[in-house]
Design an enzyme around this catalytic site. Sequence first.
Site, PDB file in Angstrom:
ATOM      1  N   TYR A 132      45.332 -25.672 -51.953  1.00  0.00           N
ATOM      2  CA  TYR A 132      45.484 -24.846 -50.958  1.00  0.00           C
ATOM      3  C   TYR A 132      46.217 -23.562 -51.124  1.00  0.00           C
ATOM      4  O   TYR A 132      47.417 -23.493 -50.881  1.00  0.00           O
ATOM      5  CB  TYR A 132      45.860 -25.381 -49.467  1.00  0.00           C
ATOM      6  CG  TYR A 132      44.605 -26.139 -48.785  1.00  0.00           C
ATOM      7  CD1 TYR A 132      43.198 -25.867 -49.325  1.00  0.00           C
ATOM      8  CD2 TYR A 132      44.832 -26.923 -47.576  1.00  0.00           C
ATOM      9  CE1 TYR A 132      42.265 -26.292 -48.884  1.00  0.00           C
ATOM     10  CE2 TYR A 132      43.602 -27.434 -47.119  1.00  0.00           C
ATOM     11  CZ  TYR A 132      42.353 -27.186 -47.544  1.00  0.00           C
ATOM     12  OH  TYR A 132      41.163 -27.737 -46.788  1.00  0.00           O
ATOM     13  N   LYS A 185      43.686 -36.809 -59.166  1.00  0.00           N
ATOM     14  CA  LYS A 185      42.402 -36.833 -60.170  1.00  0.00           C
ATOM     15  C   LYS A 185      42.714 -36.414 -61.383  1.00  0.00           C
ATOM     16  O   LYS A 185      42.452 -35.488 -62.147  1.00  0.00           O
ATOM     17  CB  LYS A 185      41.550 -35.568 -59.631  1.00  0.00           C
ATOM     18  CG  LYS A 185      40.136 -35.413 -60.115  1.00  0.00           C
ATOM     19  CD  LYS A 185      39.466 -36.624 -59.872  1.00  0.00           C
ATOM     20  CE  LYS A 185      38.051 -36.298 -60.836  1.00  0.00           C
ATOM     21  NZ  LYS A 185      37.179 -37.560 -60.769  1.00  0.00           N
ATOM     22  N   ASP A 218      37.858 -39.053 -55.835  1.00  0.00           N
ATOM     23  CA  ASP A 218      36.474 -39.477 -55.697  1.00  0.00           C
ATOM     24  C   ASP A 218      36.164 -41.159 -55.469  1.00  0.00           C
ATOM     25  O   ASP A 218      35.475 -41.603 -54.225  1.00  0.00           O
ATOM     26  CB  ASP A 218      35.635 -39.010 -56.711  1.00  0.00           C
ATOM     27  CG  ASP A 218      35.994 -39.300 -58.243  1.00  0.00           C
ATOM     28  OD1 ASP A 218      37.289 -39.774 -58.150  1.00  0.00           O
ATOM     29  OD2 ASP A 218      35.194 -38.941 -59.085  1.00  0.00           O
ATOM     30  N   ASP A 242      43.491 -33.190 -46.705  1.00  0.00           N
ATOM     31  CA  ASP A 242      42.707 -32.767 -45.680  1.00  0.00           C
ATOM     32  C   ASP A 242      41.540 -33.336 -45.548  1.00  0.00           C
ATOM     33  O   ASP A 242      41.013 -33.667 -44.545  1.00  0.00           O
ATOM     34  CB  ASP A 242      42.792 -31.302 -45.887  1.00  0.00           C
ATOM     35  CG  ASP A 242      42.170 -30.398 -44.377  1.00  0.00           C
ATOM     36  OD1 ASP A 242      42.370 -31.201 -43.358  1.00  0.00           O
ATOM     37  OD2 ASP A 242      41.983 -29.223 -44.656  1.00  0.00           O
ATOM     38  N   ASP A 246      40.071 -36.476 -42.760  1.00  0.00           N
ATOM     39  CA  ASP A 246      38.743 -36.337 -42.028  1.00  0.00           C
ATOM     40  C   ASP A 246      38.010 -37.661 -41.997  1.00  0.00           C
ATOM     41  O   ASP A 246      37.349 -38.210 -41.061  1.00  0.00           O
ATOM     42  CB  ASP A 246      38.066 -35.139 -42.096  1.00  0.00           C
ATOM     43  CG  ASP A 246      38.284 -33.919 -41.315  1.00  0.00           C
ATOM     44  OD1 ASP A 246      39.482 -33.774 -40.745  1.00  0.00           O
ATOM     45  OD2 ASP A 246      37.500 -33.048 -41.197  1.00  0.00           O
TER      46      ASP A 246
END
Length: 349
Positions: A132, A185, A218, A242, A246
């Site tokens: 971010y 990742k 992923d 983030d 969700d």
Amino acid sequence: MSYRLGVLAGDGIGPEIVPAAVQVIDAALAATGATADWVPLPVGAAAIETHGSALPDVTVEALATLDGWLLGPHDSASYPAEHRAQLNPSGFLRKHFDLFANIRPAQAFDGTPALVPGLDLVVVRENTEGFYADRSTYRGTGEYMPTPDVAIAMGIFTRPAIERIARQACELALRRRQHLTIVHKANVLRTTTGFFLEICRAVAADYPQLEVDDFHIDAMTVHLVRRGADFDVLVTENMFGDILSDLTGELAGSLGIAPSINASHERAMAQAAHGSAPDIAGRGVANPTAMIASGAMLLDWLGAGTAAETITRGLRAAVADGVRTADLGGTAGTAEFAAAVVKTIDDLA
Ligand code: ATP
């Protein structure tokens, strides 16, 4: 005991769910012989109208003097262009007060239609840097356009920030089921998320009681959908956290039940994991559970653990009694649900 707490209603469903949370927190504190002194402060679209800013200085200055606060969601995408160009209110507050740990539990309610039954985990999201880029820099946003056809965003990963979030996650895992999962990742973004993984592993080595594993972001989404109940505490960088939270909120039953707290060692801000839900705003149908449960997390952080547990019991009892908002398949409105939680708390006292 009395707590001075800020109330920032925000946009969209904020003015519906934040007062519901205030009502429930008042009931839980009263049940334990404590009180809250609520300090309403301007934020969001209403503050643009009255103060010319989505986060006026008067709000930020007042927050610094309080024990903690409830922040409603903001719909910054709907602000006039000059306000959209600035850091959004929650991003600003996280950065300004260095609220480095975003703790986002996801737990299915008994008897509600969770996509992953038995899910009970916490996403510990680094809140101040990572991908971010808008909050990674001292000045400017970390996103820029050198030509009309090129847009660049920086990702920032620093050792002290990774160490403190890793430690926070390890401490939490120790108090829970002692299983830490590092999400990254590192097969592609070796230098940045590989660094995140390496430092988390090094910090976790100080906690030999913990079972530690790690997954690529992923693959993690697949494991969560397939066997989410196997996970306990997940630690990850800002943007991955983030998105992942969700997903975990929805897997637990609804984003409407996903709470969160943003904390430093000195301060904490309660904030539902979901957004302003403009599609249902103003209809009195939003689920206030996430905001209420975020308030409970704030009370727990402040040391009012009994009041926090009272809220959790009240929420579960109301849902078990069949009082449910539309997102959980029921017909109760926001105010009706909050009143049912208050009643169960009063009955339990
Ligand atoms: P933002 O960009 O602020 O995150 P968004 O529209 O992308 O906003 P949300 O506002 O979180 O994301 O909404 C995603 C979906 O979840 C919407 O359909 C919304 O109605 C639903 N939702 C979010 N919060 C609640 C809630 N408290 N109760 C019921 N439904 C909710």
